[in-house]
Design a protein around this motif. Structure first.
Motif, PDB file in Angstrom:
ATOM      1  N   ILE A  64       0.828  -1.154   0.045  1.00 49.02           N
ATOM      2  CA  ILE A  64      -0.188   0.069  -0.065  1.00 49.02           C
ATOM      3  C   ILE A  64       0.730   1.142  -0.090  1.00 49.02           C
ATOM      4  O   ILE A  64       0.618   2.204  -0.687  1.00 49.02           O
ATOM      5  CB  ILE A  64      -0.840   0.087   1.206  1.00 49.02           C
ATOM      6  N   MET A  65       1.859   1.071   0.577  1.00 50.33           N
ATOM      7  CA  MET A  65       2.837   2.475   0.897  1.00 50.33           C
ATOM      8  C   MET A  65       3.422   2.692  -0.539  1.00 50.33           C
ATOM      9  O   MET A  65       3.866   3.636  -1.075  1.00 50.33           O
ATOM     10  CB  MET A  65       4.039   2.042   1.930  1.00 50.33           C
ATOM     11  N   MET A  66       3.910   1.445  -1.075  1.00 49.91           N
ATOM     12  CA  MET A  66       4.657   1.608  -2.413  1.00 49.91           C
ATOM     13  C   MET A  66       3.804   2.201  -3.569  1.00 49.91           C
ATOM     14  O   MET A  66       4.120   3.087  -4.352  1.00 49.91           O
ATOM     15  CB  MET A  66       5.378   0.354  -2.863  1.00 49.91           C
ATOM     16  N   VAL A  67       2.455   1.769  -3.509  1.00 52.79           N
ATOM     17  CA  VAL A  67       1.484   2.245  -4.468  1.00 52.79           C
ATOM     18  C   VAL A  67       1.304   3.887  -4.122  1.00 52.79           C
ATOM     19  O   VAL A  67       1.447   4.448  -5.192  1.00 52.79           O
ATOM     20  CB  VAL A  67       0.326   1.561  -4.269  1.00 52.79           C
ATOM     21  N   TYR A  68       1.235   4.282  -3.074  1.00 56.95           N
ATOM     22  CA  TYR A  68       1.229   5.528  -2.639  1.00 56.95           C
ATOM     23  C   TYR A  68       2.436   6.201  -3.236  1.00 56.95           C
ATOM     24  O   TYR A  68       2.250   7.701  -4.006  1.00 56.95           O
ATOM     25  CB  TYR A  68       0.859   5.712  -1.067  1.00 56.95           C
ATOM     26  N   LEU A  69       3.405   5.708  -3.023  1.00 56.22           N
ATOM     27  CA  LEU A  69       4.843   6.419  -3.369  1.00 56.22           C
ATOM     28  C   LEU A  69       4.778   6.659  -4.885  1.00 56.22           C
ATOM     29  O   LEU A  69       5.323   7.513  -5.346  1.00 56.22           O
ATOM     30  CB  LEU A  69       5.829   5.481  -2.708  1.00 56.22           C
ATOM     31  N   LEU A  70       4.474   5.570  -5.663  1.00 51.79           N
ATOM     32  CA  LEU A  70       4.298   5.433  -7.069  1.00 51.79           C
ATOM     33  C   LEU A  70       3.439   6.749  -7.434  1.00 51.79           C
ATOM     34  O   LEU A  70       3.799   7.428  -8.364  1.00 51.79           O
ATOM     35  CB  LEU A  70       3.608   4.307  -7.633  1.00 51.79           C
ATOM     36  N   LEU A  71       2.218   6.988  -6.783  1.00 52.92           N
ATOM     37  CA  LEU A  71       1.358   8.145  -7.037  1.00 52.92           C
ATOM     38  C   LEU A  71       2.112   9.437  -7.007  1.00 52.92           C
ATOM     39  O   LEU A  71       1.917  10.142  -7.699  1.00 52.92           O
ATOM     40  CB  LEU A  71       0.006   7.935  -6.388  1.00 52.92           C
ATOM     41  N   VAL A  72       2.775   9.494  -5.685  1.00 56.62           N
ATOM     42  CA  VAL A  72       3.494  10.790  -5.245  1.00 56.62           C
ATOM     43  C   VAL A  72       4.511  10.878  -6.536  1.00 56.62           C
ATOM     44  O   VAL A  72       4.867  12.398  -6.786  1.00 56.62           O
ATOM     45  CB  VAL A  72       3.840  10.741  -4.149  1.00 56.62           C
ATOM     46  N   ALA A  73       5.106   9.873  -6.907  1.00 57.04           N
ATOM     47  CA  ALA A  73       6.357  10.175  -7.489  1.00 57.04           C
ATOM     48  C   ALA A  73       6.082  10.541  -8.911  1.00 57.04           C
ATOM     49  O   ALA A  73       6.785  11.469  -9.728  1.00 57.04           O
ATOM     50  CB  ALA A  73       7.221   9.037  -7.732  1.00 57.04           C
ATOM     51  N   VAL A  74       4.881  10.042  -9.501  1.00 59.77           N
ATOM     52  CA  VAL A  74       4.390  10.538 -10.962  1.00 59.77           C
ATOM     53  C   VAL A  74       3.888  11.867 -10.804  1.00 59.77           C
ATOM     54  O   VAL A  74       4.185  12.863 -11.681  1.00 59.77           O
ATOM     55  CB  VAL A  74       3.345   9.591 -11.235  1.00 59.77           C
ATOM     56  N   ALA A  75       3.408  12.439  -9.673  1.00 56.90           N
ATOM     57  CA  ALA A  75       2.868  13.746  -9.643  1.00 56.90           C
ATOM     58  C   ALA A  75       4.176  14.674  -9.365  1.00 56.90           C
ATOM     59  O   ALA A  75       4.048  15.996 -10.227  1.00 56.90           O
ATOM     60  CB  ALA A  75       2.006  13.822  -8.398  1.00 56.90           C
TER      61      ALA A  75
END
Length: 380
Positions: free
Chosen positions: A21-32
């Motif tokens: 879950i944390m890595m999915v969140y980090l991926l979303l943040v990274a793309v933004a």
């Protein structure tokens, strides 16, 4: 004492899901972050068009996508970066060949895996043909759909229609996904403020590079965690589904790739099974096509992190990836005369490679690294 091991196992299982879950969140943040940093550094869409003018040639866009994916060994990473760049102003038309190139580059992983059988001639021939059928299918897909896109705009028009109907038009941006923005914006703002003091474009460059690093971390960790959590179950799906017809094979390849978030992982699992003679090439073939479709989920997930005027285009380029792969399966696998070409080519090439091993190394190095690097150097 007897309950300690099960409790530890349950705790470890829950911890791994928490990390996912944390890595999915980090991926979303990274793309933004990449989208925001790119806009900051380029001065908006016009600057972005100038920066990527060298990739406006479709062949060069294709080469860049393939080379980047071969280097990082992850089409999920590259397509997520492309989504972020489109969010920052990279034109969709420029990004489409890059997405196609990412599809080509990802096939190098299972080709490398097949080399583990190189000491045994028959095993290697089976494994190498199972790996390269993916290569030849993707090469055919590009040969058909890149000219089609250049002359008709098929992928851009279809994905534009889909994205418009999904979110209600460009004026509404990604309103349907507004729940993502409140989750990612606070952390993106924190990192943006960190680089505010840097002169000129360097704040945007630093933000985009940090976002790129976060994408690498999130994809790598996500892949490792999902392998532990899902590969065992995925193997069960594999054994049950392969050999039960092409539709089941494509479906299982799609589901398994979604589960482990990596087409490289799912196709690499299948290569040793082919090498050992457990599955035939005609059974492996549909599974690899499903893997192509399943890998599109990462880019679609990344598109939900995008905000602003280019959000609709980020969703569009993610949908281009999906439309391209689904269309390729329908056209190439759906037409019997085209369907057999990747299998025949892979078998013949594997026979040559099993007799002359140097061909294998020349193929991998030349097609995925030397040729793309040379073309990029010539046009730079």
């Amino acid at each position: 004492m007897t309950n300690t091991a099960p409790q530890q196992s349950t705790a470890g299982h829950l911890l791994r899901w928490l990390i996912v879950i944390m890595m999915v969140y980090l991926l979303l943040v990274a793309v933004a972050m990449i989208g925001s940093g790119f806009k900051w550094a380029s001065g908006g869409a016009e600057g972005a068009k100038q920066i990527f003018a060298f990739a406006s040639n479709p062949i060069m866009g294709l080469v860049m996508g393939a080379f980047a994916t071969a280097l990082v060994q992850s089409s999920s990473t590259v397509t997520s970066v492309i989504v972020g760049l489109v969010a920052g102003g990279l034109p969709v038309a420029t990004a489409i060949p890059m997405i196609m190139g990412a599809n080509l580059g990802t096939t190098v992983t299972n080709t490398l895996v097949s080399m583990g059988h190189i000491g045994k001639k028959k095993e290697f021939r089976r494994a190498f043909s199972a790996a390269t059928v993916h290569d030849f299918f993707n090469l055919m897909a590009v040969a058909i759909f890149l000219p089609l896109e250049i002359f008709t705009g098929y992928l851009s028009k279809t994905s534009e229609w889909l994205s418009t109907h999904l979110v209600g038009g460009e004026s509404m941006s990604m309103k349907g996904f507004d729940f993502i923005k409140p989750l990612t914006k606070p952390l993106v703002t924190v990192f943006k403020d960190m680089f505010e003091s840097l002169p000129g474009i360097w704040g945007g460059v630093a933000l985009a590079l940090l976002g790129l690093a976060f994408i690498f971390v999130s994809i790598i960790v996500l892949g490792k965690m999902l392998k532990v959590l899902m590969v065992g179950r995925a193997k069960m799906i594999l054994h049950r589904a392969i050999g039960h017809g092409p539709i089941t094979g494509i479906t299982s390849g799609t589901l398994m790739t979604i589960a482990v978030q990596s087409s490289s992982t799912s196709t690499s699992l299948i290569v040793p099974l082919a090498g050992n003679g457990l599955f035939k090439l005609k059974e492996i073939y549909p599974f690899t096509l499903g893997a192509n479709i399943g890998t599109c989920v990462t880019a679609l997930l990344a598109a939900t992190a995008v905000e602003g005027t280019h959000a609709i285009f980020a969703l569009q380029i993610a949908l281009v990836h999906l439309v391209f792969n689904v269309s390729a399966v329908i056209v190439i696998y759906g037409i019997p005369q085209l369907r057999v070409i990747p299998m025949i080519t892979a078998r013949r090439f594997a026979q040559m490679a099993s007799r002359r091993k140097w061909i294998v190394f020349a193929y991998v190095a030349g097609l995925f690294f030397v040729l793309p690097a040379a073309l990029i150097a010539i046009t730079a």
